[in-house]
Write a protein that holds these residues in place. Sequence first.
Motif, PDB file in Angstrom:
ATOM      1  N   ILE A  44      32.371  46.472  41.660  1.00 53.78           N
ATOM      2  CA  ILE A  44      33.372  45.700  42.382  1.00 53.78           C
ATOM      3  C   ILE A  44      34.752  46.265  42.040  1.00 53.78           C
ATOM      4  CG2 ILE A  44      34.439  43.432  42.711  1.00 53.78           C
ATOM      5  CD1 ILE A  44      31.633  43.484  43.754  1.00 53.78           C
ATOM      6  N   VAL A  46      38.615  45.622  42.039  1.00 53.72           N
ATOM      7  CA  VAL A  46      39.570  44.521  42.050  1.00 53.72           C
ATOM      8  C   VAL A  46      40.976  45.099  42.077  1.00 53.72           C
ATOM      9  CG1 VAL A  46      40.430  42.500  40.793  1.00 53.72           C
ATOM     10  CG2 VAL A  46      37.985  43.068  40.731  1.00 53.72           C
ATOM     11  N   THR A 199      36.732  43.979  47.476  1.00 55.14           N
ATOM     12  CA  THR A 199      36.784  42.656  48.091  1.00 55.14           C
ATOM     13  C   THR A 199      37.869  41.822  47.435  1.00 55.14           C
ATOM     14  OG1 THR A 199      35.470  40.679  48.629  1.00 55.14           O
ATOM     15  CG2 THR A 199      35.053  41.711  46.502  1.00 55.14           C
ATOM     16  N   HIS A 200      38.304  40.783  48.165  1.00 60.83           N
ATOM     17  CA  HIS A 200      39.217  39.788  47.611  1.00 60.83           C
ATOM     18  C   HIS A 200      38.534  38.426  47.502  1.00 60.83           C
ATOM     19  CE1 HIS A 200      42.768  42.315  47.530  1.00 60.83           C
ATOM     20  NE2 HIS A 200      42.524  42.691  48.761  1.00 60.83           N
ATOM     21  N   PHE A 202      35.762  36.511  45.454  1.00 60.25           N
ATOM     22  CA  PHE A 202      35.026  36.717  44.206  1.00 60.25           C
ATOM     23  C   PHE A 202      34.030  35.610  43.875  1.00 60.25           C
ATOM     24  CE2 PHE A 202      39.189  38.817  43.804  1.00 60.25           C
ATOM     25  CZ  PHE A 202      38.741  40.136  43.702  1.00 60.25           C
ATOM     26  N   ASP A 206      29.053  36.641  40.680  1.00 61.35           N
ATOM     27  CA  ASP A 206      28.810  36.924  39.264  1.00 61.35           C
ATOM     28  C   ASP A 206      27.520  37.695  39.017  1.00 61.35           C
ATOM     29  OD1 ASP A 206      31.143  35.651  38.715  1.00 61.35           O
ATOM     30  OD2 ASP A 206      30.290  34.096  37.430  1.00 61.35           O
ATOM     31  N   VAL A 212      32.665  46.600  36.969  1.00 64.82           N
ATOM     32  CA  VAL A 212      33.889  46.157  37.631  1.00 64.82           C
ATOM     33  C   VAL A 212      35.009  47.119  37.257  1.00 64.82           C
ATOM     34  CG1 VAL A 212      33.292  43.713  37.796  1.00 64.82           C
ATOM     35  CG2 VAL A 212      34.423  44.573  35.738  1.00 64.82           C
ATOM     36  N   TRP A 227      29.772  45.287  33.605  1.00 65.87           N
ATOM     37  CA  TRP A 227      30.091  43.883  33.823  1.00 65.87           C
ATOM     38  C   TRP A 227      29.675  43.035  32.630  1.00 65.87           C
ATOM     39  CZ3 TRP A 227      33.021  40.440  35.350  1.00 65.87           C
ATOM     40  CH2 TRP A 227      32.638  39.171  35.795  1.00 65.87           C
ATOM     41  N   LEU A 241      33.650  36.209  37.558  1.00 67.90           N
ATOM     42  CA  LEU A 241      34.350  37.288  38.246  1.00 67.90           C
ATOM     43  C   LEU A 241      35.669  36.796  38.830  1.00 67.90           C
ATOM     44  CD1 LEU A 241      34.377  40.224  39.097  1.00 67.90           C
ATOM     45  CD2 LEU A 241      33.093  39.598  41.149  1.00 67.90           C
ATOM     46  N   TYR A 242      35.665  35.587  39.370  1.00 72.76           N
ATOM     47  CA  TYR A 242      36.905  35.004  39.888  1.00 72.76           C
ATOM     48  C   TYR A 242      37.940  34.917  38.777  1.00 72.76           C
ATOM     49  CZ  TYR A 242      39.977  31.725  42.370  1.00 72.76           C
ATOM     50  OH  TYR A 242      41.061  31.120  42.971  1.00 72.76           O
ATOM     51  N   ALA A 245      39.233  38.449  37.891  1.00 69.55           N
ATOM     52  CA  ALA A 245      40.104  38.960  38.956  1.00 69.55           C
ATOM     53  C   ALA A 245      41.434  38.222  38.979  1.00 69.55           C
ATOM     54  CB  ALA A 245      39.398  38.823  40.304  1.00 69.55           C
TER      55      ALA A 245
END
Length: 289
Positions: A44, A46, A199-200, A202, A206, A212, A227, A241-242, A245
């Motif tokens: 991912i 970010v 991506t935006h 998240f 997970d 990442v 990760w 993940l949120y 990020a």
Amino acid sequence: MSDPEAKPEIHAQNLTYIHYGLDKNAEAALIDISFGLPKGSRTILVGANGAGKSTLLQIFAGKRLISQDGGTEVAIKGRDVFRQYPPGVTFLGTEWAMNPVVRGDIIVRDFLNSVGGYRHKPRRDQLLDILDVDLDWHMHAISDGERRRVQLVMGLMGEWDVLLLDEVTVDLDVLVRDDLLTFLRKDSEDRGATVLYATHIFDGLDAFPTHVAHMRLGKFVTLPAPWEAFKDVDTGNRSRLYSVALQWLKEDRDHRRGLENNGRKRRGAQLQDVPSESEKFYSKYDYSH
């Protein structure tokens, strides 16, 4: 477990890229990027808008030509993406849905068959179910989200070795997105296929990544990292993940504002008392009073 001696499936070395266009003083969109991703990884990307994620993906997809001076290398599966583009690479980006060809009055069934859907019927049918696509839809009469689903069926129905995703899940509802990500994860695990995904969104991710990475203003702040290394992040009531990020993006904003305080062009409201030339011109034609 990946072989530490194996060559990276996705690799960049000394990559710098500038969008010249009409601005001869443009800043570099990518600055001395070097990294590698192992086969079978799902990474991912970010970063804030403008960090360089899309540019990086487009270069790997062979859509932006680069200078190869100074030892620059951009390779997938050990092949130079400009001189010997490798088979089995799929790029899916947001610009596809704006193409007038895919907004024409063509039935989805015919559209998919025109790009070889009949050759991949088992996977095509699986994706039609996952993405909830009606083969009798007319492309010009469906929503952006439905058109995005058709794009994903088209791009994923053939088996891929490397998948480059640039924000293509943004139009999907949460159920379809979750089903799609489950499919991609299983496909990657079963076949050792590799995913690089910017991506935006998240939430619900997970369980997806193996790695990442964090980009800021054309550079990697955090190179692709396992990760698992982020398992102890304090999440509060949010997904892991949120939370990662969100912290990175806050740091990006603080970094940029520090640069603005030291002379970089400021974003947001312009702090000036004198009206701009644009304000002076358009205020002459303001008949709202």
